[in-house]
Design a protein around this motif. Sequence first.
Motif, short mmCIF file in Angstrom:
data_model
loop_
_atom_site.label_atom_id
_atom_site.label_comp_id
_atom_site.label_asym_id
_atom_site.label_seq_id
_atom_site.Cartn_x
_atom_site.Cartn_y
_atom_site.Cartn_z
N LEU A 38 -25.06 26.11 54.39
CA LEU A 38 -26.07 27.12 55.53
C LEU A 38 -27.41 26.37 56.46
O LEU A 38 -28.06 26.91 57.46
N ILE A 39 -27.98 25.43 55.47
CA ILE A 39 -29.31 24.75 56.47
C ILE A 39 -28.43 23.48 57.15
O ILE A 39 -29.58 23.16 57.71
N GLY A 40 -27.30 23.46 57.10
CA GLY A 40 -26.93 22.22 58.92
C GLY A 40 -26.77 20.98 58.69
O GLY A 40 -26.29 20.70 58.29
N ASP A 41 -25.93 20.58 56.81
CA ASP A 41 -25.75 19.52 56.21
C ASP A 41 -24.32 19.02 56.80
O ASP A 41 -23.26 19.83 56.39
N GLU A 42 -23.60 17.89 56.95
CA GLU A 42 -21.98 17.88 56.57
C GLU A 42 -21.62 17.88 55.27
O GLU A 42 -22.29 16.88 54.83
N VAL A 43 -21.23 18.85 54.80
CA VAL A 43 -20.85 18.63 53.27
C VAL A 43 -19.37 18.37 53.66
O VAL A 43 -18.35 18.67 53.43
N PHE A 44 -19.06 17.59 52.29
CA PHE A 44 -17.34 17.83 51.27
C PHE A 44 -17.64 17.69 50.07
O PHE A 44 -18.65 16.90 49.79
N PHE A 45 -16.80 18.54 49.25
CA PHE A 45 -16.76 19.20 48.22
C PHE A 45 -15.39 19.34 47.47
O PHE A 45 -14.49 19.90 48.45
N LEU A 46 -15.77 18.69 46.02
CA LEU A 46 -14.28 18.11 45.84
C LEU A 46 -14.33 18.79 44.22
O LEU A 46 -15.24 18.71 43.54
N THR A 47 -13.03 19.32 44.39
CA THR A 47 -12.25 19.51 42.54
C THR A 47 -11.24 19.42 42.34
O THR A 47 -10.69 19.02 43.55
N GLY A 48 -10.36 19.22 41.74
CA GLY A 48 -9.09 18.63 40.97
C GLY A 48 -8.65 18.58 39.47
O GLY A 48 -10.41 19.45 38.47
#
Length: 496
Positions: A38-48
Motif C-alpha cells: 500500500l505504501i509502494g514497497d515491492e513485496v514478496f510474501f512467503l508461506t508454506g
Amino acid sequence: MPNKFYITTAIDYVNSKPHIGHALEKLQADVLARYHRLIGDEVFFLTGTDEHGAKIVKAADKAGKTPREFTDEISASFVELTKKLNISNDDFIRTTDQEKHWPGVYKIWNAIKENEDLYKDTYEGLYCVGHEAFMKKSDLKDGECPDHKTKPEKIKEENYFFKLSKYKKDLEKAYRDGVVKIFPETRKNEVLSMLKDSEDISFSRPSKDLKWGIPVPNDKDHTIYVWSDALTNYLSAIGYGRNDDWLKWWPANTHVIGKDILRFHAIIWPAMLMSAGIDLPKSIAVHGFITVEGEKMSKTIGNVISPIDLIGKHGVDPIRYFLLREIPSTQDGDFSQSKLEERYNGDLANNLGNLVSRTAKLIETRLSGELDFKDHFVDIDAHKKVQETSQKYAVALNDFRLHDALSAVWELLSYANSYIDTRKPWDKDADAQNIMTTLTTVLGIILNSAWFLKPFIPDTADKIFKMFGTTEDHTKWVGNKFEINKLEPLFPRIKS
C-alpha cells in the motif's frame, strides 16, 4: 526505485489440518505484506508447509496412506486456508518439492560443511517425538516437554553435528547491537538467556530411523534433520540453490513466528546463516498462542477451532478483524464465540458499518447523492485527528502491534460518530455550511479509515471505496465528486 520488503511465516507442520493459531500467523504476516504494498514497497510474501519427519510417517500410517499421499492432502488444506483467509502470499513452499526446495538445502549443507562446521559424533540425548527434536534438560518442566506433556525418549545414535557453540558470541553481539531486531523486546532477553546454554546440535538422523526426508549429500546412511531442511525454505523459495534471484530479496525483513519456535529461528537459523556466509534476517516478530474460552486447544478436549468453519459462518473479514484486534500481536489471547459476536456487533456493525451507511444515506438525502469534496470544508480539528491516527497506525505496524493499529483506527471512527451526532446534519434546521462541513469531514475520515483498514479487512475497504465511487488512491480524493453507489449493509448484525 521502490523499497524491497520480504516477509515470511513459519512453514506449518503437516501432521494435522490447520486451526485458528495457524490462521493468526498468516493474517499477521498478510497485514504487513499488504501494508508495505500500500505504501509502494515491492513485496514478496512467503508461506508454506514443513512435510518431512518421523511424525509424518506415523500420522500417514494411522490414516492408511503413504507419506506422499498424506502430505499432499494436508498441505492442500493449508493452501485452501490461505485462499479462504484472503492471504496475499506470493508463493507457497513445500519441503517435499525436490525441484524448488531440495537444491537450497544441499547448498546450505555443503556451505556449512565447507566452513568445517559439521562433524560426526555419537549423540545421547532426550528426544521429543512431538517436536521431532532433541531437548535440553533446562527445556523440560518436571521432566516433561512443556508443550506436549510427555517425557522425551533417551536416544543414542551417530549423527552429524553443527558447531552452534562457535557462533554464540557473534549471535549475542548481533542481538545486542540491534542487527537483528526481535518483537517484542522481552523476547530478545529470552534469546540472550537461551544462548548461554546453547551447544552444538544434531544436524542429521540415521536414515534407518528417518527415511522420509532429504538424504545427506554423499552419505546414504543419514537423513538431513529439520534445521537445515525446514529453516532453509526462506532461502530456497526465492531461488537459493537454483539461481541468483534470492539476492534480490535476501535478507528477509521479517520472519513472523510463534513463541514455541523462537530458539530455532533466533539461534539455530542465524548461526547457520553465519556459517554459510549469508546475511542475517532484519527482524523476527513473535506471536503468542490462542486459547479457547481459557483452555488450551486440544483434540482430546474437542475444542480445536477450524478457521475455515468460522469463515463459512461469519465471512472472512469478521474473522480477520477479530483475530487481529482481539489477540494482542505479541501475547497470548483467547477466542470465544461470544467475544467474536461482541466484536462483530459492536465494532463492525455499529461503529464502522453504521457510520458508513448513514453517511452515504445523508449524502443521498441532503446532497442529492453527490458530494463535491473541497478541502476547505474539512474541519481542522478532525484533520489533525486523522494525522494523529496515521502516525499512531504507522508506528504500531512497524513495532508489530497490529491490534494497536486497529485500536487507533476505531478511536478515529468513534470520533467521527460523535462528530456527526453532535452536528446533526439530518436536522431540518441544519444550514448548507453545516451539512457540507459535516459530511465532507466525515467522508474524509471514512475514506482514510478504509485506507488504514485495507491491509486488515481488504474486502470491506474495497466495498467502502466502491460505495463512494472511488479507490484507495488518496491523491484523487480532494476535488473529486463522490457519487453514492447503493450496496448491501457492510455487516448485518448477528442475532445471538
